[in-house]
Enzyme design. Structure first.
Site, PDB file in Angstrom:
ATOM      1  N   ASN A 159      30.670  56.701  56.041  1.00 55.92           N
ATOM      2  CA  ASN A 159      30.048  55.313  56.453  1.00 55.92           C
ATOM      3  C   ASN A 159      30.088  55.701  57.982  1.00 55.92           C
ATOM      4  O   ASN A 159      31.071  55.915  58.732  1.00 55.92           O
ATOM      5  CB  ASN A 159      31.012  54.209  56.178  1.00 55.92           C
ATOM      6  CG  ASN A 159      30.484  53.021  56.759  1.00 55.92           C
ATOM      7  OD1 ASN A 159      30.401  52.798  57.754  1.00 55.92           O
ATOM      8  ND2 ASN A 159      30.490  51.943  55.771  1.00 55.92           N
ATOM      9  N   HIS A 163      25.642  53.754  55.174  1.00 59.63           N
ATOM     10  CA  HIS A 163      27.119  53.784  54.279  1.00 59.63           C
ATOM     11  C   HIS A 163      27.181  55.197  53.863  1.00 59.63           C
ATOM     12  O   HIS A 163      26.546  56.030  54.110  1.00 59.63           O
ATOM     13  CB  HIS A 163      26.734  52.775  53.120  1.00 59.63           C
ATOM     14  CG  HIS A 163      26.548  51.522  53.370  1.00 59.63           C
ATOM     15  ND1 HIS A 163      27.014  50.299  52.575  1.00 59.63           N
ATOM     16  CD2 HIS A 163      26.045  50.885  54.666  1.00 59.63           C
ATOM     17  CE1 HIS A 163      26.656  49.256  53.087  1.00 59.63           C
ATOM     18  NE2 HIS A 163      26.054  49.532  54.297  1.00 59.63           N
ATOM     19  N   GLU A 191      27.451  56.469  50.708  1.00 54.34           N
ATOM     20  CA  GLU A 191      26.699  57.084  49.733  1.00 54.34           C
ATOM     21  C   GLU A 191      25.296  57.640  50.343  1.00 54.34           C
ATOM     22  O   GLU A 191      24.682  58.269  49.996  1.00 54.34           O
ATOM     23  CB  GLU A 191      26.611  55.989  48.725  1.00 54.34           C
ATOM     24  CG  GLU A 191      27.766  55.683  48.221  1.00 54.34           C
ATOM     25  CD  GLU A 191      28.654  54.411  48.727  1.00 54.34           C
ATOM     26  OE1 GLU A 191      29.532  53.974  48.060  1.00 54.34           O
ATOM     27  OE2 GLU A 191      28.412  54.136  49.915  1.00 54.34           O
ATOM     28  N   CYS A 247      28.733  48.957  47.337  1.00 56.65           N
ATOM     29  CA  CYS A 247      28.521  47.837  47.558  1.00 56.65           C
ATOM     30  C   CYS A 247      27.213  47.583  46.635  1.00 56.65           C
ATOM     31  O   CYS A 247      26.564  48.499  46.255  1.00 56.65           O
ATOM     32  CB  CYS A 247      28.109  47.303  49.036  1.00 56.65           C
ATOM     33  SG  CYS A 247      26.999  48.399  49.853  1.00 56.65           S
ATOM     34  N   CYS A 272      24.426  50.073  48.023  1.00 57.37           N
ATOM     35  CA  CYS A 272      24.495  51.541  47.750  1.00 57.37           C
ATOM     36  C   CYS A 272      24.455  51.490  46.024  1.00 57.37           C
ATOM     37  O   CYS A 272      24.116  52.811  45.467  1.00 57.37           O
ATOM     38  CB  CYS A 272      25.788  52.073  47.949  1.00 57.37           C
ATOM     39  SG  CYS A 272      25.788  52.303  49.711  1.00 57.37           S
ATOM     40  N   ASP A 275      31.916  44.262  58.131  1.00 54.45           N
ATOM     41  CA  ASP A 275      31.109  45.136  57.209  1.00 54.45           C
ATOM     42  C   ASP A 275      31.173  44.740  55.781  1.00 54.45           C
ATOM     43  O   ASP A 275      30.097  44.666  55.192  1.00 54.45           O
ATOM     44  CB  ASP A 275      32.249  46.451  57.115  1.00 54.45           C
ATOM     45  CG  ASP A 275      31.291  47.811  56.435  1.00 54.45           C
ATOM     46  OD1 ASP A 275      30.409  47.963  56.846  1.00 54.45           O
ATOM     47  OD2 ASP A 275      31.827  48.010  55.339  1.00 54.45           O
TER      48      ASP A 275
END
Length: 153
Positions: A44, A55, A57, A82, A85, A145
């Site tokens: 991230n 992020h 990912e 999230c 992602c 975030d």
């Protein structure tokens, strides 16, 4: 597969620690092929780059470069992804998702399972401690975030 799930997660944890050392949120990820070969890794970088789209990912995915297909790949992340992602995993049909922990944030795990993604939750105490320590020190950064990740930010 030549690497164990824990060995894959260890690479994501290294990335999370790198992100923390850079002054960012300690969430790391890595993408592997069906043989356990590392394709890309990342962390991230929302804080460091002032970019809400970087992020763990997405950073790992971008660093992996274009693949012919993603169905046999495995995304490993220190925290449940999230919705942004989770959408990446679903859109590119990544077949397996290994999650360090999902207690701090549940994300889209159930939705991914419903859509055929094999989800493995490692319930890693190390991942939980790493993020909990960050949240305790920087609650405003975490709340900002997480708000961006849930659409509440």
């Amino acid at each position: 597969m030549s690497m164990t799930h824990q060995a894959m997660l260890d690479i994501a944890i290294q990335e999370a620690r790198l992100g923390l050392a850079e002054g960012g949120i300690p969430i790391g990820a890595a993408l592997f092929d069906e043989n356990g070969t590392l394709l890309g890794r990342g962390h991230n970088r929302r804080v460091q780059d002032n970019d809400p789209s970087v992020h763990g990912e997405t950073d790992a995915f971008r660093n992996a470069g274009r693949q012919r297909r993603y169905q046999s790949t495995t995304m490993v992340t220190t925290l449940a992804p999230c919705w942004y992602c989770s959408g990446l995993v679903r859109q590119f049909r990544i077949g397996t998702l290994i999650v360090g922990e999902s207690r701090t944030f549940r994300g889209g795990l159930d939705w991914l399972r419903e859509h055929g993604v094999a989800v493995i939750d490692m319930q890693s105490a190390e991942c939980e401690r790493l993020l909990a320590s960050f949240i305790e020190r920087y609650p405003d950064v975490w709340n900002e975030d997480i708000g961006e990740c849930t659409g509440d930010g």
